[in-house]
Design an enzyme around this catalytic site. Structure first.
Site, PDB file in Angstrom:
ATOM      1  N   ARG A  53       0.791  -1.220   0.000  1.00  0.00           N
ATOM      2  CA  ARG A  53       0.000   0.000   0.000  1.00  0.00           C
ATOM      3  C   ARG A  53       0.826   1.274   0.000  1.00  0.00           C
ATOM      4  O   ARG A  53       0.616   2.163  -0.800  1.00  0.00           O
ATOM      5  CB  ARG A  53      -0.842   0.081   1.287  1.00  0.00           C
ATOM      6  CG  ARG A  53      -2.260  -0.171   1.127  1.00  0.00           C
ATOM      7  CD  ARG A  53      -2.733  -0.724   2.442  1.00  0.00           C
ATOM      8  NE  ARG A  53      -1.865  -1.811   2.841  1.00  0.00           N
ATOM      9  CZ  ARG A  53      -2.001  -3.061   2.404  1.00  0.00           C
ATOM     10  NH1 ARG A  53      -2.969  -3.368   1.608  1.00  0.00           N
ATOM     11  NH2 ARG A  53      -1.158  -4.024   2.769  1.00  0.00           N
ATOM     12  N   THR A  54       1.750   1.350   0.948  1.00  0.00           N
ATOM     13  CA  THR A  54       2.400   2.642   1.136  1.00  0.00           C
ATOM     14  C   THR A  54       3.176   3.030  -0.115  1.00  0.00           C
ATOM     15  O   THR A  54       3.060   4.141  -0.619  1.00  0.00           O
ATOM     16  CB  THR A  54       3.307   2.611   2.383  1.00  0.00           C
ATOM     17  OG1 THR A  54       2.515   2.149   3.476  1.00  0.00           O
ATOM     18  CG2 THR A  54       3.853   3.977   2.709  1.00  0.00           C
ATOM     19  N   LYS A  82      25.695  -3.498  -1.146  1.00  0.00           N
ATOM     20  CA  LYS A  82      27.142  -3.279  -1.320  1.00  0.00           C
ATOM     21  C   LYS A  82      27.725  -2.502  -0.154  1.00  0.00           C
ATOM     22  O   LYS A  82      28.907  -2.174  -0.148  1.00  0.00           O
ATOM     23  CB  LYS A  82      27.398  -2.489  -2.614  1.00  0.00           C
ATOM     24  CG  LYS A  82      26.913  -3.160  -3.872  1.00  0.00           C
ATOM     25  CD  LYS A  82      27.264  -2.285  -5.072  1.00  0.00           C
ATOM     26  CE  LYS A  82      26.610  -2.786  -6.334  1.00  0.00           C
ATOM     27  NZ  LYS A  82      26.701  -1.788  -7.416  1.00  0.00           N
ATOM     28  N   ARG A 103      11.171   4.013   3.425  1.00  0.00           N
ATOM     29  CA  ARG A 103      10.811   3.061   4.492  1.00  0.00           C
ATOM     30  C   ARG A 103      12.051   2.278   4.838  1.00  0.00           C
ATOM     31  O   ARG A 103      12.798   1.838   3.958  1.00  0.00           O
ATOM     32  CB  ARG A 103       9.714   2.126   4.016  1.00  0.00           C
ATOM     33  CG  ARG A 103       9.501   0.974   4.977  1.00  0.00           C
ATOM     34  CD  ARG A 103       8.266   0.197   4.688  1.00  0.00           C
ATOM     35  NE  ARG A 103       7.083   0.969   5.016  1.00  0.00           N
ATOM     36  CZ  ARG A 103       5.853   0.466   5.009  1.00  0.00           C
ATOM     37  NH1 ARG A 103       5.656  -0.800   4.688  1.00  0.00           N
ATOM     38  NH2 ARG A 103       4.814   1.212   5.316  1.00  0.00           N
ATOM     39  N   HIS A 131       4.934   6.175  11.648  1.00  0.00           N
ATOM     40  CA  HIS A 131       4.431   6.013  10.281  1.00  0.00           C
ATOM     41  C   HIS A 131       3.497   7.197   9.988  1.00  0.00           C
ATOM     42  O   HIS A 131       2.277   7.047   9.912  1.00  0.00           O
ATOM     43  CB  HIS A 131       3.684   4.682  10.171  1.00  0.00           C
ATOM     44  CG  HIS A 131       3.408   4.218   8.780  1.00  0.00           C
ATOM     45  ND1 HIS A 131       3.500   5.037   7.677  1.00  0.00           N
ATOM     46  CD2 HIS A 131       3.013   3.000   8.310  1.00  0.00           C
ATOM     47  CE1 HIS A 131       3.181   4.343   6.598  1.00  0.00           C
ATOM     48  NE2 HIS A 131       2.884   3.107   6.957  1.00  0.00           N
TER      49      HIS A 131
HETATM   50  C1  NCD Z   1       1.455  -0.724   8.243  1.00  0.00           C
HETATM   51  C2  NCD Z   1       2.949  -0.593   8.428  1.00  0.00           C
HETATM   52  O1  NCD Z   1       3.703  -0.795   7.496  1.00  0.00           O
HETATM   53  O2  NCD Z   1       3.316  -0.261   9.549  1.00  0.00           O
HETATM   54  N1  NCD Z   1       1.101  -0.953   6.914  1.00  0.00           N
HETATM   55  C3  NCD Z   1       0.897   0.115   6.105  1.00  0.00           C
HETATM   56  O3  NCD Z   1       1.769   0.910   5.846  1.00  0.00           O
HETATM   57  N2  NCD Z   1      -0.346   0.325   5.654  1.00  0.00           N
HETATM   58  C4  NCD Z   1       0.830  -1.711   9.143  1.00  0.00           C
HETATM   59  C5  NCD Z   1       1.366  -3.108   9.123  1.00  0.00           C
HETATM   60  O4  NCD Z   1       2.281  -3.452   8.378  1.00  0.00           O
HETATM   61  O5  NCD Z   1       0.809  -3.904   9.894  1.00  0.00           O
END
Ligand code: NCD
Length: 308
Positions: A53-54, A82, A103, A131
């Site tokens: 999703r993100t 590397k 991320r 997040h």
């Molecule tokens: C969340 C995350 O990555 O923290 N997912 C997301 O970004 N929608 C929640 C999760 O992974 O459980």
């Protein structure tokens, strides 16, 4: 001018969050008006940890604005293998893109990147820490469903220890009047003490309970379900013991308030039974759509693009 980054949801004032959510609301209503606002611009999505999703929602957001995307979706496919540092990577990426979403499994890695970056860096999730863009998504969803961000009773259920979405959402909602929290988790997965201490310091009412039942759900405006964060457990046996601790099913929903919406950052594993999906109070798939609008608004805000 130094770029503006987003590391924590608290980097924006509540006024700025209000403006950003208003912008997201306008984007929802007038998609066409925004479709060329980022023509010629690029977002780099640097994902050192898996995501569906993100990452895709950042890319969809940038494409909806007329921009383009580049990046990688695992550390295996980047120079991290590397031995390149995050500081060096972002210096390079600053030459290729106009904005970046990162991320990383290590807490604070996007913050390090922001210190070496000449483009805005967005924390797209750092370890079990924060997040903030999920929080913007959650706040837009809550405001759309409930019409407000204050005077709400919010239940958060599941892995409150490792769930970074939970930490960011609590920090963010704590700034509004009349908020109270019901924290529902197994003993081992309670919120970290820094989260509990911040609630106590701000005099925000909260209770910590283990059971998800009728009395726990009574009076809740929102029930925010989360998955047990398998990847942050030190041993498999603990995860197996915890993973099905909560299952929200039709039976449980029948004893929940009629106006209690269910949110989930997704991915869902077993904690919400699929039979709940057709319940009008299940809002987690609508939440995904709000995530695109929230990220579109964020990209425009950090790039300082004003649309008349
Ligand atoms: C969340 C995350 O990555 O923290 N997912 C997301 O970004 N929608 C929640 C999760 O992974 O459980």
């Amino acid at each position: 001018m130094a770029p503006r980054h987003l590391m924590s949801p608290l980097d924006f004032t509540t006024g700025e969050i209000g403006n950003l959510l208003d912008l997201a609301g306008d984007i929802e209503k007038n998609r066409q008006k925004y479709s060329h606002t980022c023509d010629g611009l690029k977002i780099a999505t640097l994902f050192y940890e898996p995501s569906t999703r993100t990452r895709l929602s950042f890319e969809a957001a940038m494409m909806n604005l007329g921009g383009k995307c580049l990046g990688f979706h695992s550390s295996d496919s980047s120079s991290a293998t590397k031995g390149e540092s995050v500081a060096d990577t972002i210096r390079i990426v600053s030459c290729y893109a106009d904005i970046c979403a990162m991320r990383h499994p290590k807490e604070g890695a996007p913050l390090v990147a922001s210190m070496y970056s000449s483009i805005p860096v967005i924390n797209a999730g750092d370890g079990g820490h924060q997040h903030p863009t999920q929080t913007l998504t959650d706040m837009l969803t809550i405001r759309s469903l409930k019409g407000r961000l204050d005077r709400l009773k919010i239940g958060l259920c599941g892995d409150l220890k490792f769930g970074r979405t939970v930490h960011s959402l609590i920090a963010s909602l704590s700034r509004y009047d009349g908020i109270s929290f019901t924290l529902i988790s197994p003993e081992e997965l309670r919120v970290p003490s820094y989260v509990r201490d911040s609630l106590t310091a701000k005099n925000i009412p909260f209770e910590e309970v283990v059971k998800l039942d009728e009395s726990t759900m009574a009076g809740l405006d929102i029930l925010y379900m989360t998955r047990v964060q398998k990847e942050r457990f030190f041993n498999e046996a603990d995860y197996v013991r915890m993973k099905d601790f909560y299952i929200l099913d039709r039976d449980k929903m029948s004893s929940a308030p009629k106006d209690m919406f269910v949110l989930h950052p997704l991915p869902r594993v077993n904690e919400i039974s699929v039979e709940v999906d057709s319940d009008p109070r299940a809002a987690y798939f609508r939440q995904v759509q709000y995530g695109v609008y929230a990220r579109m608004a964020l990209i425009l805000t950090l790039l300082g693009i004003e649309v008349k």
